[in-house]
Scaffold this motif. Structure first.
Motif, PDB file in Angstrom:
ATOM      1  N   SER A   1      -4.968   9.376   7.922  1.00  0.00           N
ATOM      2  CA  SER A   1      -5.800   9.010   9.072  1.00  0.00           C
ATOM      3  C   SER A   1      -6.555  10.228   9.579  1.00  0.00           C
ATOM      4  O   SER A   1      -7.741  10.136   9.926  1.00  0.00           O
ATOM      5  CB  SER A   1      -4.945   8.439  10.200  1.00  0.00           C
TER       6      SER A   1
ATOM      7  N   SER B   1      -0.234  -0.008   4.004  1.00  0.00           N
ATOM      8  CA  SER B   1      -1.612   0.347   4.368  1.00  0.00           C
ATOM      9  C   SER B   1      -2.447   0.468   3.100  1.00  0.00           C
ATOM     10  O   SER B   1      -1.926   0.853   2.058  1.00  0.00           O
ATOM     11  CB  SER B   1      -1.658   1.692   5.090  1.00  0.00           C
TER      12      SER B   1
ATOM     13  N   TYR C   1       6.658   7.481   4.820  1.00  0.00           N
ATOM     14  CA  TYR C   1       5.472   6.621   4.797  1.00  0.00           C
ATOM     15  C   TYR C   1       4.561   6.952   5.987  1.00  0.00           C
ATOM     16  O   TYR C   1       3.351   7.102   5.846  1.00  0.00           O
ATOM     17  CB  TYR C   1       5.914   5.155   4.847  1.00  0.00           C
ATOM     18  N   GLN C   2       5.170   7.089   7.158  1.00  0.00           N
ATOM     19  CA  GLN C   2       4.385   7.361   8.366  1.00  0.00           C
ATOM     20  C   GLN C   2       3.687   8.716   8.282  1.00  0.00           C
ATOM     21  O   GLN C   2       2.534   8.860   8.696  1.00  0.00           O
ATOM     22  CB  GLN C   2       5.288   7.296   9.606  1.00  0.00           C
TER      23      GLN C   2
ATOM     24  N   PHE D   1      -6.159   1.893   1.279  1.00  0.00           N
ATOM     25  CA  PHE D   1      -7.268   2.840   1.359  1.00  0.00           C
ATOM     26  C   PHE D   1      -8.130   2.689   0.105  1.00  0.00           C
ATOM     27  O   PHE D   1      -7.729   2.021  -0.841  1.00  0.00           O
ATOM     28  CB  PHE D   1      -6.726   4.275   1.452  1.00  0.00           C
TER      29      PHE D   1
ATOM     30  N   VAL E   1       0.621   8.187   6.167  1.00  0.00           N
ATOM     31  CA  VAL E   1      -0.428   7.448   6.880  1.00  0.00           C
ATOM     32  C   VAL E   1      -1.078   8.332   7.950  1.00  0.00           C
ATOM     33  O   VAL E   1      -2.302   8.312   8.119  1.00  0.00           O
ATOM     34  CB  VAL E   1       0.149   6.147   7.494  1.00  0.00           C
ATOM     35  N   ASP E   2      -0.278   9.123   8.639  1.00  0.00           N
ATOM     36  CA  ASP E   2      -0.833  10.015   9.665  1.00  0.00           C
ATOM     37  C   ASP E   2      -1.764  11.060   9.046  1.00  0.00           C
ATOM     38  O   ASP E   2      -2.847  11.340   9.581  1.00  0.00           O
ATOM     39  CB  ASP E   2       0.300  10.736  10.418  1.00  0.00           C
TER      40      ASP E   2
ATOM     41  N   ALA F   1      -0.261   2.240   0.239  1.00  0.00           N
ATOM     42  CA  ALA F   1       0.920   3.014   0.627  1.00  0.00           C
ATOM     43  C   ALA F   1       1.948   2.053   1.188  1.00  0.00           C
ATOM     44  O   ALA F   1       1.613   1.167   1.987  1.00  0.00           O
ATOM     45  CB  ALA F   1       0.543   4.056   1.673  1.00  0.00           C
ATOM     46  N   THR F   2       3.200   2.214   0.763  1.00  0.00           N
ATOM     47  CA  THR F   2       4.229   1.283   1.200  1.00  0.00           C
ATOM     48  C   THR F   2       5.612   1.925   1.141  1.00  0.00           C
ATOM     49  O   THR F   2       5.782   2.998   0.562  1.00  0.00           O
ATOM     50  CB  THR F   2       4.169  -0.006   0.330  1.00  0.00           C
TER      51      THR F   2
END
Ligand code: ADP
Length: 188
Positions: A178, A2, A170-171, A4, A174-175, A11-12
């Motif tokens: 977001s 993702s 990672y998730q 930004f 991202v959460d 991000a990976t």
């Protein structure tokens, strides 16, 4: 993966020792003499040259070790990166011992060192979120804010990678990001 901040923060998921960037960041401990986790992986794959430089730093400028929040730079031995920036994250206690500020300082000081060495691309691991026990969601918010602030004020580094060792981590990042971006959007 993702992106930004206009694509400047990526991000990976991956192994940071494999990243072909100008500088990778090591979540070191204050001894600078190696440890487990990402630190162990960097020294293993980078070979003895990195440890030798760390020992020199200890002998000449850091007899008591590197304090939390600070960062130093060495070359990267056999790694594909050019430099390793060693920073010492805070050990999580209860969040009331300045942990947030120390973690923020790790990102800021590492980016400052990278910029000082004209590193255009930098990769960070999730500092303090392993053995040091920093909550991963809280660390994600701090990393995102600290890197964002730096990129907003500076043109170097051009790109920053946040590298997570597991898809779950990672998730989480991202959460959290977001949620931050949505809150900002609702305010506007
Ligand atoms: P700390 O002591 O600062 O908590 P750790 O090395 O224990 O440092 O963990 C920091 C983070 O680095 C953890 O989220 C861990 O999963 C991650 N990590 C471990 N090895 C690697 C690697 N090779 N590449 C990227 N991240 C890694």
């Amino acid at each position: 993966m993702s992106q930004f901040y206009d694509g400047r923060l990526i991000a990976t998921v991956g192994d940071i020792t494999e990243f072909e960037v100008d500088a990778i960041v090591n979540a070191a401990n204050s001894s600078l003499l190696g440890g487990g986790g990402v630190d162990g992986a960097i020294h293993r794959r980078g070979g003895p040259a990195i440890l030798e430089e760390c020992k020199q730093l200890r002998r000449h400028s850091l007899p008591k070790g590197l304090p939390s929040g600070r960062a130093v730079i060495t070359r990267a031995g056999k790694l594909p990166a050019r430099y390793v920036i060693h920073t010492v994250g805070p050990v999580w206690q209860d969040g009331r011992h300045g942990e947030d500020d120390y973690l923020e300082a790790c990102y800021r000081n590492s980016l400052d060192l990278a910029a000082g060495h004209a590193a255009a691309t930098v990769a960070f691991p999730a500092i303090s979120t392993g053995v040091y026990g920093f909550p991963k969601d809280r660390a994600a918010r701090i990393a995102f804010a600290a890197i964002g602030e730096y990129l907003y004020r500076n043109t170097v580094p051009r790109s920053v990678y946040c590298v997570f060792f597991s898809p779950d981590d990672y998730q989480t990042f991202v959460d959290e990001v977001s949620a931050i971006l949505q809150a900002i959007e609702e305010q506007e």
